[in-house]
Design an enzyme around this catalytic site. Structure first.
Site, PDB file in Angstrom:
ATOM      1  N   GLY A   5       0.841  -1.185   0.000  1.00  0.00           N
ATOM      2  CA  GLY A   5       0.000   0.000   0.000  1.00  0.00           C
ATOM      3  C   GLY A   5       0.875   1.233   0.000  1.00  0.00           C
ATOM      4  O   GLY A   5       2.046   1.167   0.385  1.00  0.00           O
ATOM      5  N   GLN A  59       3.005   9.922   1.637  1.00  0.00           N
ATOM      6  CA  GLN A  59       4.306   9.256   1.624  1.00  0.00           C
ATOM      7  C   GLN A  59       5.150   9.679   0.434  1.00  0.00           C
ATOM      8  O   GLN A  59       6.357   9.414   0.412  1.00  0.00           O
ATOM      9  CB  GLN A  59       4.125   7.733   1.595  1.00  0.00           C
ATOM     10  CG  GLN A  59       3.482   7.171   2.844  1.00  0.00           C
ATOM     11  CD  GLN A  59       3.404   5.654   2.784  1.00  0.00           C
ATOM     12  OE1 GLN A  59       2.439   5.113   2.294  1.00  0.00           O
ATOM     13  NE2 GLN A  59       4.438   4.976   3.277  1.00  0.00           N
ATOM     14  N   CYS A  70       6.306  -0.213   7.249  1.00  0.00           N
ATOM     15  CA  CYS A  70       5.889   0.968   6.497  1.00  0.00           C
ATOM     16  C   CYS A  70       7.053   1.412   5.630  1.00  0.00           C
ATOM     17  O   CYS A  70       8.189   1.498   6.117  1.00  0.00           O
ATOM     18  CB  CYS A  70       5.494   2.085   7.464  1.00  0.00           C
ATOM     19  SG  CYS A  70       4.937   3.576   6.631  1.00  0.00           S
ATOM     20  N   LEU A  71       6.781   1.683   4.351  1.00  0.00           N
ATOM     21  CA  LEU A  71       7.853   2.102   3.445  1.00  0.00           C
ATOM     22  C   LEU A  71       8.495   3.408   3.901  1.00  0.00           C
ATOM     23  O   LEU A  71       9.636   3.684   3.561  1.00  0.00           O
ATOM     24  CB  LEU A  71       7.303   2.256   2.022  1.00  0.00           C
ATOM     25  CG  LEU A  71       6.844   0.965   1.339  1.00  0.00           C
ATOM     26  CD1 LEU A  71       6.283   1.273  -0.035  1.00  0.00           C
ATOM     27  CD2 LEU A  71       7.962  -0.052   1.253  1.00  0.00           C
ATOM     28  N   GLU A 118      -3.217   2.596   5.583  1.00  0.00           N
ATOM     29  CA  GLU A 118      -3.115   3.665   4.585  1.00  0.00           C
ATOM     30  C   GLU A 118      -4.024   4.844   4.929  1.00  0.00           C
ATOM     31  O   GLU A 118      -3.639   6.004   4.750  1.00  0.00           O
ATOM     32  CB  GLU A 118      -3.443   3.126   3.185  1.00  0.00           C
ATOM     33  CG  GLU A 118      -2.542   1.991   2.703  1.00  0.00           C
ATOM     34  CD  GLU A 118      -1.062   2.272   2.853  1.00  0.00           C
ATOM     35  OE1 GLU A 118      -0.654   3.440   2.754  1.00  0.00           O
ATOM     36  OE2 GLU A 118      -0.303   1.302   3.078  1.00  0.00           O
ATOM     37  N   HIS A 139      -2.421   7.059   7.375  1.00  0.00           N
ATOM     38  CA  HIS A 139      -1.423   7.977   6.803  1.00  0.00           C
ATOM     39  C   HIS A 139      -2.067   9.311   6.426  1.00  0.00           C
ATOM     40  O   HIS A 139      -1.424  10.363   6.486  1.00  0.00           O
ATOM     41  CB  HIS A 139      -0.790   7.370   5.542  1.00  0.00           C
ATOM     42  CG  HIS A 139       0.424   6.529   5.812  1.00  0.00           C
ATOM     43  ND1 HIS A 139       1.511   6.979   6.520  1.00  0.00           N
ATOM     44  CD2 HIS A 139       0.731   5.265   5.442  1.00  0.00           C
ATOM     45  CE1 HIS A 139       2.427   6.028   6.582  1.00  0.00           C
ATOM     46  NE2 HIS A 139       1.979   4.977   5.937  1.00  0.00           N
TER      47      HIS A 139
HETATM   48 NI    NI Z   1       2.942   3.171   5.765  1.00  0.00          NI
END
Ligand code: NI
Length: 208
Positions: free
Chosen positions: A70, A75, A125-126, A168, A171
């Site tokens: 996701g 981000q 989380c990226l 997501e 975020h």
């Molecule tokens: Ni994340």
């Protein structure tokens, strides 16, 4: 041509949290502060614009390139309410998760079923590269919003897909999975997770 190569290179954003914090580009707020902000709703007109459609394509490419499941717009430096999600078979970061068809959700709204128990599962989380932790989440949610064409979405999600939608959507409200952890005792590096946790039996795993 050079232009084409340049464009192709640009298609994946940098999603590292820290790269944003130390950015010398003062015209944009640091990524970490954007990740802590409440994102703005997307209007129908914005959604129809080529810029937003291109953003969606770039987010999908970025998610795939980083092997995420996701990605939310904040981000990638865009403080607007949309996310993409997808679980492809044999994603090396999430090898045991069920597949999820590509989902683009604009202005998502989550409805939680009353009195539903939360179950802890592993999340990463990226934007917080290299870490995992156990996060309690509702195992079922109703997700409403628009798809990329502005049509109404109304999905009942359960298991891992439900967790991805919650992660997501968080975020877009400036909430990171770290904030949802009960404590930090399960926070670990990806390498530790793979060595010690992934192979052990996980009675608390989200998908029962
Ligand atoms: Ni994340």
């Amino acid at each position: 041509s050079f232009f084409l190569i340049w464009r192709r290179r640009r298609r994946a954003f940098s999603v590292s949290l820290l790269s944003g914090c130390f950015s010398k580009n003062a015209s944009k707020p640091p990524l970490c502060s954007m990740l802590r902000s409440v994102a703005a709703a997307v209007s129908r007109r914005e959604l129809q614009s080529s810029a937003l459609q291109r953003l969606i394509d770039d987010m999908i490419n970025t998610m795939r390139e980083y092997q995420g499941v996701g990605l939310a717009a904040p981000q990638v430096h865009v403080s607007q309410r949309l996310f993409v999600a997808e679980v492809q078979r044999q994603n090396p970061r999430y090898p045991d998760k069920p597949e999820l068809d590509l989902l683009v959700c604009v202005n998502p709204r989550l409805t939680f079923l009353p009195a539903l128990e939360k179950v802890s599962g592993w999340e990463g989380c990226l934007s917080i590269a290299g870490l995992r932790g156990q996060v309690p989440r509702a195992t079922q949610v109703q997700l409403q919003g628009w798809n990329r064409d502005g049509q109404d979405l109304n999905l009942d999600l359960s298991g891992f897909a439900s967790v991805v939608a919650q992660h997501e959507t968080d975020h877009l409200d400036g909430i990171l999975y770290l904030d949802r952890m009960i404590g930090l005792s399960t926070l670990c590096f990806d390498t530790e997770y793979e060595r010690f946790w992934q192979r052990s039996e996980e009675p608390e795993e989200v998908e029962a």
